[in-house]
Design a protein around this motif. Structure first.
Motif, PDB file in Angstrom:
ATOM      1  N   MET A  16       2.147  -1.709  -9.786  1.00 16.78           N
ATOM      2  CA  MET A  16       3.357  -2.340 -11.398  1.00 16.78           C
ATOM      3  C   MET A  16       2.949  -1.102 -12.393  1.00 16.78           C
ATOM      4  O   MET A  16       4.272  -0.683 -12.726  1.00 16.78           O
ATOM      5  N   ASN A  17       1.858  -0.339 -12.034  1.00 17.66           N
ATOM      6  CA  ASN A  17       1.785   0.951 -13.446  1.00 17.66           C
ATOM      7  C   ASN A  17       3.005   1.785 -13.042  1.00 17.66           C
ATOM      8  O   ASN A  17       3.781   2.436 -13.885  1.00 17.66           O
ATOM      9  N   PRO A  18       2.937   2.508 -11.715  1.00 19.42           N
ATOM     10  CA  PRO A  18       3.877   3.267 -11.718  1.00 19.42           C
ATOM     11  C   PRO A  18       5.880   2.869 -12.090  1.00 19.42           C
ATOM     12  O   PRO A  18       6.419   3.482 -11.881  1.00 19.42           O
ATOM     13  N   ILE A  19       5.575   1.761 -11.472  1.00 18.16           N
ATOM     14  CA  ILE A  19       7.231   1.300 -12.095  1.00 18.16           C
ATOM     15  C   ILE A  19       7.154   0.592 -13.264  1.00 18.16           C
ATOM     16  O   ILE A  19       8.362   1.037 -13.821  1.00 18.16           O
ATOM     17  N   ILE A  20       6.607   0.132 -14.496  1.00 20.97           N
ATOM     18  CA  ILE A  20       6.688   0.300 -16.266  1.00 20.97           C
ATOM     19  C   ILE A  20       6.600   1.140 -16.560  1.00 20.97           C
ATOM     20  O   ILE A  20       7.640   1.930 -17.416  1.00 20.97           O
ATOM     21  N   TYR A  21       6.387   3.123 -16.096  1.00 23.90           N
ATOM     22  CA  TYR A  21       6.237   3.744 -16.834  1.00 23.90           C
ATOM     23  C   TYR A  21       7.469   4.408 -16.376  1.00 23.90           C
ATOM     24  O   TYR A  21       7.772   6.171 -17.402  1.00 23.90           O
ATOM     25  N   SER A  22       7.749   4.537 -14.649  1.00 19.98           N
ATOM     26  CA  SER A  22       9.439   4.733 -14.929  1.00 19.98           C
ATOM     27  C   SER A  22      10.384   4.277 -14.917  1.00 19.98           C
ATOM     28  O   SER A  22      11.399   5.362 -15.587  1.00 19.98           O
ATOM     29  N   ILE A  23      10.226   2.841 -15.480  1.00 18.25           N
ATOM     30  CA  ILE A  23      11.262   2.237 -16.559  1.00 18.25           C
ATOM     31  C   ILE A  23      11.360   2.406 -17.994  1.00 18.25           C
ATOM     32  O   ILE A  23      12.092   2.876 -18.504  1.00 18.25           O
ATOM     33  N   LYS A  24       9.920   2.673 -18.351  1.00 21.21           N
ATOM     34  CA  LYS A  24       9.835   2.412 -19.535  1.00 21.21           C
ATOM     35  C   LYS A  24       9.876   3.956 -20.862  1.00 21.21           C
ATOM     36  O   LYS A  24       9.984   4.200 -21.706  1.00 21.21           O
ATOM     37  N   TYR A  73       0.611  -1.247  -0.206  1.00 17.30           N
ATOM     38  CA  TYR A  73      -0.011   0.180   0.264  1.00 17.30           C
ATOM     39  C   TYR A  73       0.630   1.065   0.301  1.00 17.30           C
ATOM     40  O   TYR A  73       1.089   2.014  -0.906  1.00 17.30           O
ATOM     41  N   ALA A  74       1.685   1.511   1.469  1.00 16.89           N
ATOM     42  CA  ALA A  74       2.968   1.977   0.523  1.00 16.89           C
ATOM     43  C   ALA A  74       3.607   2.812  -0.886  1.00 16.89           C
ATOM     44  O   ALA A  74       3.300   4.027  -1.019  1.00 16.89           O
ATOM     45  N   MET A  75       3.401   1.971  -0.778  1.00 14.48           N
ATOM     46  CA  MET A  75       4.665   1.635  -2.747  1.00 14.48           C
ATOM     47  C   MET A  75       3.360   1.991  -3.361  1.00 14.48           C
ATOM     48  O   MET A  75       3.557   2.963  -4.550  1.00 14.48           O
ATOM     49  N   VAL A  76       1.905   1.867  -3.327  1.00 15.23           N
ATOM     50  CA  VAL A  76       0.697   2.269  -4.374  1.00 15.23           C
ATOM     51  C   VAL A  76       0.784   3.540  -4.157  1.00 15.23           C
ATOM     52  O   VAL A  76       0.633   4.449  -4.937  1.00 15.23           O
ATOM     53  N   PHE A  77       0.579   4.382  -2.757  1.00 15.48           N
ATOM     54  CA  PHE A  77       0.778   5.712  -2.426  1.00 15.48           C
ATOM     55  C   PHE A  77       1.124   6.456  -3.230  1.00 15.48           C
ATOM     56  O   PHE A  77       1.987   7.516  -3.792  1.00 15.48           O
ATOM     57  N   LEU A  78       2.938   6.280  -2.976  1.00 18.27           N
ATOM     58  CA  LEU A  78       4.355   6.887  -3.281  1.00 18.27           C
ATOM     59  C   LEU A  78       4.536   7.053  -4.369  1.00 18.27           C
ATOM     60  O   LEU A  78       4.408   8.334  -5.030  1.00 18.27           O
ATOM     61  N   GLY A  79       4.074   5.394  -5.702  1.00 23.03           N
ATOM     62  CA  GLY A  79       4.816   5.408  -6.597  1.00 23.03           C
ATOM     63  C   GLY A  79       3.217   6.317  -8.091  1.00 23.03           C
ATOM     64  O   GLY A  79       4.233   6.938  -8.139  1.00 23.03           O
ATOM     65  N   ASN A  80       2.071   6.199  -6.962  1.00 22.34           N
ATOM     66  CA  ASN A  80       1.314   7.407  -8.097  1.00 22.34           C
ATOM     67  C   ASN A  80       1.282   8.077  -7.659  1.00 22.34           C
ATOM     68  O   ASN A  80       1.121  10.032  -8.965  1.00 22.34           O
ATOM     69  N   CYS A  81       1.784   8.938  -6.617  1.00 23.05           N
ATOM     70  CA  CYS A  81       1.670  10.114  -6.579  1.00 23.05           C
ATOM     71  C   CYS A  81       2.792  10.684  -6.408  1.00 23.05           C
ATOM     72  O   CYS A  81       2.726  12.112  -6.759  1.00 23.05           O
ATOM     73  N   MET A  82       4.058  10.452  -6.615  1.00 27.44           N
ATOM     74  CA  MET A  82       5.432  10.771  -7.715  1.00 27.44           C
ATOM     75  C   MET A  82       5.236  10.998  -8.827  1.00 27.44           C
ATOM     76  O   MET A  82       5.641  11.893  -9.520  1.00 27.44           O
ATOM     77  N   ALA A 122      -1.852  10.619 -16.546  1.00 22.19           N
ATOM     78  CA  ALA A 122      -2.132  11.030 -14.989  1.00 22.19           C
ATOM     79  C   ALA A 122      -3.366  10.623 -14.291  1.00 22.19           C
ATOM     80  O   ALA A 122      -3.511  10.336 -12.797  1.00 22.19           O
ATOM     81  N   MET A 123      -4.259  10.123 -15.179  1.00 21.16           N
ATOM     82  CA  MET A 123      -5.694   9.863 -15.498  1.00 21.16           C
ATOM     83  C   MET A 123      -5.398   8.316 -14.692  1.00 21.16           C
ATOM     84  O   MET A 123      -6.497   7.689 -13.083  1.00 21.16           O
ATOM     85  N   LEU A 124      -4.845   7.130 -15.325  1.00 19.64           N
ATOM     86  CA  LEU A 124      -4.141   6.100 -14.641  1.00 19.64           C
ATOM     87  C   LEU A 124      -3.366   6.202 -13.533  1.00 19.64           C
ATOM     88  O   LEU A 124      -3.572   5.274 -12.176  1.00 19.64           O
ATOM     89  N   ALA A 125      -2.580   7.095 -12.611  1.00 25.03           N
ATOM     90  CA  ALA A 125      -2.041   6.589 -11.621  1.00 25.03           C
ATOM     91  C   ALA A 125      -3.148   7.298 -10.358  1.00 25.03           C
ATOM     92  O   ALA A 125      -2.846   7.370  -9.381  1.00 25.03           O
ATOM     93  N   LEU A 126      -4.231   8.672 -11.002  1.00 31.58           N
ATOM     94  CA  LEU A 126      -4.911   8.559 -10.120  1.00 31.58           C
ATOM     95  C   LEU A 126      -6.406   7.292  -9.283  1.00 31.58           C
ATOM     96  O   LEU A 126      -6.598   7.738  -8.677  1.00 31.58           O
ATOM     97  N   THR A 127      -6.674   6.984 -10.653  1.00 33.09           N
ATOM     98  CA  THR A 127      -6.901   5.975 -10.963  1.00 33.09           C
ATOM     99  C   THR A 127      -7.030   4.848  -9.608  1.00 33.09           C
ATOM    100  O   THR A 127      -7.454   3.765  -9.002  1.00 33.09           O
ATOM    101  N   ASP A 128      -5.276   4.669 -10.305  1.00 32.03           N
ATOM    102  CA  ASP A 128      -4.580   3.444  -9.701  1.00 32.03           C
ATOM    103  C   ASP A 128      -4.434   3.490  -7.796  1.00 32.03           C
ATOM    104  O   ASP A 128      -4.511   3.003  -7.022  1.00 32.03           O
ATOM    105  N   LEU A 129      -4.367   4.963  -7.063  1.00 32.93           N
ATOM    106  CA  LEU A 129      -4.420   6.086  -6.441  1.00 32.93           C
ATOM    107  C   LEU A 129      -5.757   5.655  -5.493  1.00 32.93           C
ATOM    108  O   LEU A 129      -5.262   5.207  -4.333  1.00 32.93           O
ATOM    109  N   CYS A 130      -6.477   5.935  -6.027  1.00 29.85           N
ATOM    110  CA  CYS A 130      -8.085   5.681  -5.520  1.00 29.85           C
ATOM    111  C   CYS A 130      -8.710   4.256  -5.425  1.00 29.85           C
ATOM    112  O   CYS A 130      -8.852   3.754  -4.521  1.00 29.85           O
ATOM    113  N   MET A 131      -7.717   2.969  -5.897  1.00 31.27           N
ATOM    114  CA  MET A 131      -7.711   1.627  -5.798  1.00 31.27           C
ATOM    115  C   MET A 131      -7.899   1.196  -4.898  1.00 31.27           C
ATOM    116  O   MET A 131      -8.116   0.349  -3.804  1.00 31.27           O
ATOM    117  N   GLY A 132      -6.414   1.726  -4.838  1.00 35.78           N
ATOM    118  CA  GLY A 132      -5.460   0.538  -3.287  1.00 35.78           C
ATOM    119  C   GLY A 132      -6.305   1.567  -2.229  1.00 35.78           C
ATOM    120  O   GLY A 132      -6.307   0.715  -0.958  1.00 35.78           O
TER     121      GLY A 132
END
Length: 317
Positions: free
Chosen positions: A289-297, A37-46, A66-76
């Motif tokens: 995974m989405n913040p990790i994917i987009y941060s790397i790729k 949960y911490a990674m989901v919150f920090l990753g999508n907020c970042m 940004a829409m995807l990150a906001l959706t993922d943040l709310c899901m977590g």
């Protein structure tokens, strides 16, 4: 909780089962879940922070990200309080109203993520198949309309099946099979006529998740056709690299859904714990995974994050 106490539970109270068989390990199990949960919150907020503060990222592709990150943040955040509450021994019950609200957010955000992924596929299709018209097609006004259409789609289609849950008669044991509330869990405990929920729910899945997946597939078939027509191998690879992050995000979203469906349909011999774990993977894997994917790729985000981390390190005395 004993069978006697379960039978005496109020009609508006439901039992959250948690992780059956692992009750003695809840405290240890809470550590990886809290970390996720911490990674989901920090990753999508970042990701949101980087897109918001970096003017060069104020482009259609990153608006959709940004829409995807906001959706993922709310899901977590939508399931965090019940999952961690169970693992920390703080809660074991949930009211019908709270359960319905949580169910709405879980299913609504899942459909929203599918819609955003479809919008991102459209963005990639325009960028590769019709690049000269990209800026004229995907204007800020058009992107805002797409976002409002996604919100409207969820606001209009989800409530009928969720509101119906409030008026069902629940006479079966009020024991939820997960650490959170899902529509299929609630209708399983109802003694009322659930044909509307079953038929409408299936229609929602077909008209949203399935059709979105089909449209995304069609978009990539057309993208691949355009890319193969490019004579320069370097340009061909460059065009395909634009799509890598989005393809990974699509797989990260749809593979857990397929896995959860297979478990519920054909995994009757599996233990309840497997279903619970698959349910958590279905909800938590994409936001993680989405913040990790987009941060790397994604080169622009990776550079901005590296610059941000360098400034933070340099500011430490």
């Amino acid at each position: 909780m004993s069978a006697t106490s379960i039978s005496n539970v109020s009609g508006s109270i439901f039992i959250l089962t948690g992780f059956l068989g692992l009750e003695v390990d809840y405290l240890w199990l809470s550590i990886p879940f809290f970390s996720i949960y911490a990674m989901v919150f920090l990753g999508n907020c970042m990701v949101l922070h980087v897109i918001w503060t970096e003017p060069s990222l104020h482009q259609p592709m990153f608006y959709f990200l940004a829409m995807l990150a906001l959706t993922d943040l709310c899901m977590g955040l939508s399931i965090m309080h019940t999952v961690l509450g169970i693992l920390w021994g703080l809660i074991q019950e949930i009211s019908l109203d709270s359960c319905i609200a949580q169910s709405y957010f879980i299913h609504g955000l899942s459909f929203m993520e599918s819609s955003v992924l479809l919008a991102m596929a459209f963005d990639h299709y325009i960028a590769i198949c019709n690049p000269l018209c990209y800026s004229s097609i995907l204007t800020n006004d058009k992107i805002m309309k797409i976002w409002m259409a996604i919100l409207g789609r969820i606001s209009l289609l989800i409530p009928p099946v969720i509101i119906r849950l409030k008026f069902l008669n629940y006479c079966h044991p009020h024991i939820l099979s997960h650490s959170f509330c899902l529509h299929q869990d609630l209708i399983r405990m109802a003694c009322s006529d659930i044909r509307f929920n079953s038929i409408y729910g299936l229609a929602l899945v077909i008209s949203n998740l399935l059709l979105d997946a089909v449209h995304i597939l069609i978009s990539y078939i057309m993208i691949l056709h355009t890319v193969l027509a490019i004579t320069s191998q370097e340009e061909r690879i460059k065009s395909l690299q634009i799509c890598v992050s989005h393809i990974c995000a699509v797989l990260v979203f749809y593979i857990p859904i397929i896995g959860l469906t297979m478990v519920h349909r054909f995994g009757k011999r599996l233990t309840p714990l497997v279903r619970v774990l698959m349910g958590n993977i279905y909800i938590l894997f994409p936001p993680l995974m989405n913040p990790i994917i987009y941060s790397i790729k994604t080169q622009q985000i990776r550079r901005r994050l590296q610059r941000l981390c360098f400034l933070n390190v340099a500011s430490v005395p």
